[in-house]
Design a protein around this motif. Structure first.
Motif, PDB file in Angstrom:
ATOM      1  N   THR A  24       0.825  -1.215   0.000  1.00 41.12           N
ATOM      2  CA  THR A  24       0.000   0.000   0.000  1.00 41.12           C
ATOM      3  C   THR A  24       0.857   1.262   0.000  1.00 41.12           C
ATOM      4  O   THR A  24       0.640   2.161  -0.816  1.00 41.12           O
ATOM      5  N   LYS A  53      14.212  -0.309   2.094  1.00 37.30           N
ATOM      6  CA  LYS A  53      14.958  -0.962   3.182  1.00 37.30           C
ATOM      7  C   LYS A  53      14.066  -1.944   3.946  1.00 37.30           C
ATOM      8  O   LYS A  53      14.476  -3.065   4.249  1.00 37.30           O
ATOM      9  N   HIS A  73       2.619   2.970  -3.160  1.00 37.23           N
ATOM     10  CA  HIS A  73       1.935   3.841  -4.125  1.00 37.23           C
ATOM     11  C   HIS A  73       2.189   5.321  -3.817  1.00 37.23           C
ATOM     12  O   HIS A  73       1.889   6.180  -4.653  1.00 37.23           O
ATOM     13  N   ILE A  80      -2.715  25.862   0.783  1.00 37.78           N
ATOM     14  CA  ILE A  80      -2.740  24.805   1.816  1.00 37.78           C
ATOM     15  C   ILE A  80      -1.577  24.943   2.803  1.00 37.78           C
ATOM     16  O   ILE A  80      -1.323  24.039   3.588  1.00 37.78           O
ATOM     17  N   LEU A  84      -4.016  15.612   5.495  1.00 39.99           N
ATOM     18  CA  LEU A  84      -5.323  15.236   4.927  1.00 39.99           C
ATOM     19  C   LEU A  84      -6.448  15.503   5.922  1.00 39.99           C
ATOM     20  O   LEU A  84      -7.520  15.979   5.555  1.00 39.99           O
ATOM     21  N   ALA A 105       4.308  24.306  -2.400  1.00 37.38           N
ATOM     22  CA  ALA A 105       3.077  23.522  -2.179  1.00 37.38           C
ATOM     23  C   ALA A 105       2.026  23.883  -3.239  1.00 37.38           C
ATOM     24  O   ALA A 105       1.880  25.046  -3.608  1.00 37.38           O
ATOM     25  N   PRO A 106       1.319  22.888  -3.733  1.00 41.28           N
ATOM     26  CA  PRO A 106       0.310  23.170  -4.772  1.00 41.28           C
ATOM     27  C   PRO A 106      -0.884  23.924  -4.196  1.00 41.28           C
ATOM     28  O   PRO A 106      -1.098  23.946  -2.988  1.00 41.28           O
ATOM     29  N   ASP A 125      13.683   9.965  -0.068  1.00 46.66           N
ATOM     30  CA  ASP A 125      13.817   9.527   1.325  1.00 46.66           C
ATOM     31  C   ASP A 125      12.769   8.442   1.644  1.00 46.66           C
ATOM     32  O   ASP A 125      13.103   7.393   2.215  1.00 46.66           O
ATOM     33  N   LEU A 175       3.029  16.669  -7.929  1.00 46.37           N
ATOM     34  CA  LEU A 175       2.996  17.910  -7.153  1.00 46.37           C
ATOM     35  C   LEU A 175       3.736  19.052  -7.853  1.00 46.37           C
ATOM     36  O   LEU A 175       3.675  20.189  -7.407  1.00 46.37           O
ATOM     37  N   HIS A 232      13.970  17.781  13.162  1.00 42.53           N
ATOM     38  CA  HIS A 232      14.760  18.478  12.147  1.00 42.53           C
ATOM     39  C   HIS A 232      15.566  19.620  12.738  1.00 42.53           C
ATOM     40  O   HIS A 232      15.035  20.443  13.479  1.00 42.53           O
ATOM     41  N   LEU A 272      14.864   1.427  11.917  1.00 43.57           N
ATOM     42  CA  LEU A 272      15.136   2.853  11.694  1.00 43.57           C
ATOM     43  C   LEU A 272      14.337   3.364  10.489  1.00 43.57           C
ATOM     44  O   LEU A 272      13.771   4.470  10.540  1.00 43.57           O
ATOM     45  N   VAL A 276      13.434  15.218  -3.213  1.00 48.17           N
ATOM     46  CA  VAL A 276      14.213  14.867  -2.008  1.00 48.17           C
ATOM     47  C   VAL A 276      13.361  14.012  -1.069  1.00 48.17           C
ATOM     48  O   VAL A 276      13.812  12.993  -0.529  1.00 48.17           O
ATOM     49  N   PHE A 295       2.698  12.805   8.880  1.00 49.92           N
ATOM     50  CA  PHE A 295       2.588  14.120   8.232  1.00 49.92           C
ATOM     51  C   PHE A 295       1.417  14.104   7.239  1.00 49.92           C
ATOM     52  O   PHE A 295       0.565  15.004   7.242  1.00 49.92           O
ATOM     53  N   ILE A 296       1.386  13.096   6.381  1.00 50.75           N
ATOM     54  CA  ILE A 296       0.329  13.000   5.366  1.00 50.75           C
ATOM     55  C   ILE A 296      -1.043  12.887   6.040  1.00 50.75           C
ATOM     56  O   ILE A 296      -2.012  13.526   5.625  1.00 50.75           O
ATOM     57  N   VAL A 308      17.990  15.480  12.636  1.00 52.20           N
ATOM     58  CA  VAL A 308      18.868  15.380  11.462  1.00 52.20           C
ATOM     59  C   VAL A 308      19.046  16.774  10.863  1.00 52.20           C
ATOM     60  O   VAL A 308      18.242  17.660  11.103  1.00 52.20           O
TER      61      VAL A 308
HETATM   62  C1  CIS Z   1       2.143  19.392  -0.126  1.00 53.07           C
HETATM   63  C2  CIS Z   1       3.302  20.131   0.457  1.00 53.07           C
HETATM   64  C3  CIS Z   1       4.195  19.254   1.180  1.00 53.07           C
HETATM   65  C4  CIS Z   1       5.341  19.925   1.858  1.00 53.07           C
HETATM   66  C5  CIS Z   1       6.138  18.856   2.498  1.00 53.07           C
HETATM   67  C6  CIS Z   1       7.217  19.311   3.406  1.00 53.07           C
HETATM   68  C7  CIS Z   1       7.742  18.162   4.152  1.00 53.07           C
HETATM   69  C8  CIS Z   1       8.999  18.412   4.919  1.00 53.07           C
HETATM   70  C9  CIS Z   1      10.255  18.436   4.107  1.00 53.07           C
HETATM   71  C10 CIS Z   1      11.411  17.989   4.836  1.00 53.07           C
HETATM   72  C11 CIS Z   1      12.509  17.507   3.918  1.00 53.07           C
HETATM   73  C12 CIS Z   1      12.928  16.153   4.292  1.00 53.07           C
HETATM   74  C13 CIS Z   1      14.146  15.711   3.561  1.00 53.07           C
HETATM   75  C14 CIS Z   1      14.712  14.459   4.165  1.00 53.07           C
HETATM   76  C15 CIS Z   1      15.166  14.462   5.417  1.00 53.07           C
HETATM   77  C16 CIS Z   1      15.827  13.237   6.001  1.00 53.07           C
HETATM   78  O1  CIS Z   1      17.132  13.589   6.401  1.00 53.07           O
HETATM   79  C17 CIS Z   1      15.064  12.782   7.226  1.00 53.07           C
HETATM   80  C18 CIS Z   1      15.812  11.651   7.937  1.00 53.07           C
HETATM   81  O2  CIS Z   1      15.963  10.598   7.057  1.00 53.07           O
HETATM   82  C19 CIS Z   1      16.299   9.363   7.676  1.00 53.07           C
HETATM   83  C20 CIS Z   1      16.209   8.314   6.597  1.00 53.07           C
HETATM   84  O3  CIS Z   1      14.866   8.217   6.148  1.00 53.07           O
HETATM   85  O4  CIS Z   1      17.608   9.442   8.229  1.00 53.07           O
HETATM   86  C21 CIS Z   1      17.996   8.205   8.854  1.00 53.07           C
HETATM   87  C22 CIS Z   1      19.368   8.406   9.501  1.00 53.07           C
HETATM   88  O5  CIS Z   1      19.260   9.304  10.548  1.00 53.07           O
HETATM   89  C23 CIS Z   1      18.041   7.094   7.814  1.00 53.07           C
HETATM   90  O6  CIS Z   1      19.027   7.399   6.836  1.00 53.07           O
HETATM   91  C24 CIS Z   1      16.665   6.975   7.164  1.00 53.07           C
HETATM   92  O7  CIS Z   1      16.740   6.132   6.045  1.00 53.07           O
HETATM   93  S1  CIS Z   1      16.800   4.558   6.186  1.00 53.07           S
HETATM   94  O8  CIS Z   1      16.734   4.187   7.565  1.00 53.07           O
HETATM   95  O9  CIS Z   1      15.670   4.039   5.412  1.00 53.07           O
HETATM   96  O10 CIS Z   1      18.049   4.176   5.578  1.00 53.07           O
HETATM   97  N1  CIS Z   1      13.753  12.282   6.806  1.00 53.07           N
HETATM   98  C25 CIS Z   1      12.620  12.890   7.189  1.00 53.07           C
HETATM   99  O11 CIS Z   1      12.617  13.844   7.915  1.00 53.07           O
HETATM  100  C26 CIS Z   1      11.308  12.295   6.686  1.00 53.07           C
HETATM  101  C27 CIS Z   1      10.667  13.308   5.790  1.00 53.07           C
HETATM  102  C28 CIS Z   1       9.334  12.823   5.342  1.00 53.07           C
HETATM  103  C29 CIS Z   1       8.592  13.939   4.688  1.00 53.07           C
HETATM  104  C30 CIS Z   1       7.200  13.496   4.338  1.00 53.07           C
HETATM  105  C31 CIS Z   1       6.497  14.607   3.663  1.00 53.07           C
HETATM  106  C32 CIS Z   1       5.298  14.121   2.998  1.00 53.07           C
HETATM  107  C33 CIS Z   1       4.718  15.203   2.133  1.00 53.07           C
HETATM  108  C34 CIS Z   1       3.486  14.700   1.521  1.00 53.07           C
HETATM  109  C35 CIS Z   1       2.792  15.746   0.710  1.00 53.07           C
HETATM  110  C36 CIS Z   1       1.804  15.127  -0.154  1.00 53.07           C
HETATM  111  C37 CIS Z   1       0.685  14.513   0.572  1.00 53.07           C
HETATM  112  C38 CIS Z   1       0.213  13.362  -0.171  1.00 53.07           C
HETATM  113  C39 CIS Z   1      -1.083  12.922   0.266  1.00 53.07           C
HETATM  114  C40 CIS Z   1      -1.519  11.767  -0.080  1.00 53.07           C
HETATM  115  C41 CIS Z   1      -0.715  10.831  -0.817  1.00 53.07           C
HETATM  116  C42 CIS Z   1      -1.555  10.017  -1.702  1.00 53.07           C
HETATM  117  C43 CIS Z   1      -0.818   8.893  -2.204  1.00 53.07           C
HETATM  118  C44 CIS Z   1      -1.712   7.939  -2.907  1.00 53.07           C
HETATM  119  C45 CIS Z   1      -1.485   6.568  -2.527  1.00 53.07           C
HETATM  120  C46 CIS Z   1      -1.920   6.338  -1.129  1.00 53.07           C
HETATM  121  C47 CIS Z   1      -1.580   5.016  -0.681  1.00 53.07           C
HETATM  122  C48 CIS Z   1      -1.440   4.938   0.797  1.00 53.07           C
END
Ligand code: CIS
Length: 209
Positions: free
Chosen positions: A26, A55, A29, A124, A108, A155-156, A48, A37, A140, A92, A44, A103-104, A209
């Motif tokens: 799931t 993994k 996707h 948004i 939503l 953001a859209p 991630d 977007l 962060h 991890l 980036v 976050f998602i 991080v």
């Molecule tokens: C719409 C506007 C959205 C704005 C979003 C802003 C989000 C924040 C941006 C922050 C940038 C993050 C860049 C990455 C940072 C990473 O350094 C950090 C830490 O990473 C981890 C690794 O993952 O570090 C570890 C070591 O300390 C490991 O290396 C680890 O990796 S490992 O263990 O695998 O090797 N990571 C983060 O902080 C996570 C950031 C996640 C951000 C999520 C943002 C999501 C935005 C979503 C917007 C769209 C919404 C979509 C809504 C619905 C989706 C529909 C999909 C359809 C299908 C649905 C099915 C369920």
């Protein structure tokens, strides 16, 4: 059609265990959605999340019969890597993935609840900021928080975001939000169960991080 309803999470069993294969199939996707977007800043985040999923799947594929539930993976890794655990392997990867999923969820839910900037009703940012503050910000440091600010500008529009969730079709806002609410039922229950598992196993870390 709704992208979300095409990829719904299944209802959890009474013991709230999360089936690893169903979960991975799931969430896999989600990364493709970032391409809709419309900004490279999302690559980036996509990379991630893709890395986390790859993994966890890599561990699962080593022995699917052993890793039927996500909890099976955490418990096995705790035994195999006592010194480094939980900052290791799929434990991890899932720790971070669940934060992105939370976050998602909050984003939503906020849209479904009608939170909006009355002066800019088609933006948004207010919803995205709420999700960021509750799910990610505390993990962060200043540099990643700046990446968030960049992503926030990209953001859209609300209307385009809801259209993307409807696979590009013109759907009435209320119909789209009804689909979001339906999707959130099992999705939220699954994310909550994963958070509870990290608490119960004392697997949560709060480094930045
Ligand atoms: C719409 C506007 C959205 C704005 C979003 C802003 C989000 C924040 C941006 C922050 C940038 C993050 C860049 C990455 C940072 C990473 O350094 C950090 C830490 O990473 C981890 C690794 O993952 O570090 C570890 C070591 O300390 C490991 O290396 C680890 O990796 S490992 O263990 O695998 O090797 N990571 C983060 O902080 C996570 C950031 C996640 C951000 C999520 C943002 C999501 C935005 C979503 C917007 C769209 C919404 C979509 C809504 C619905 C989706 C529909 C999909 C359809 C299908 C649905 C099915 C369920």
């Amino acid at each position: 059609m709704s992208l979300l309803l095409d990829n719904q999470f299944k209802e959890l069993p009474p013991d709230k265990s999360v089936d690893t294969k169903l979960f991975l199939d799931t969430v896999s996707h989600i990364p493709a959605f970032f391409d809709c977007l419309g900004s490279t800043v999302f690559s980036v985040i996509k990379s991630d999340i893709n890395g986390n999923i790859t993994k966890i799947r890599g561990v699962y594929m080593k022995d699917p019969a052993k890793y039927v539930t996500l909890q099976d993976i955490l418990v096995a890794e705790r035994e195999a890597h006592a010194a480094e655990w939980p900052k290791v392997g799929a434990t991890l990867a899932l720790m971070w993935l669940k934060r992105g999923l939370r976050f998602i969820q909050i984003l939503l839910q906020s849209l479904a609840d009608g939170d909006r900037d009355e002066n800019n009703p088609n933006l948004i940012q207010v919803n995205v900021t709420k999700a960021y503050q509750e799910a990610l910000k505390k993990y962060h440091g200043w540099f990643v928080q700046r990446i968030f600010q960049a992503a926030l500008h990209a953001a859209p529009y609300r209307s385009n975001f809801l259209k993307a969730l409807s696979k590009g079709e013109e759907v009435k806002e209320e119909d789209c939000l009804a689909n979001v609410r339906q999707f959130l039922v099992n999705y939220t229950a699954t994310i909550d169960a994963i958070y509870d598992m990290y608490t119960d196993l004392n697997a949560e870390l709060d480094y930045t991080v």
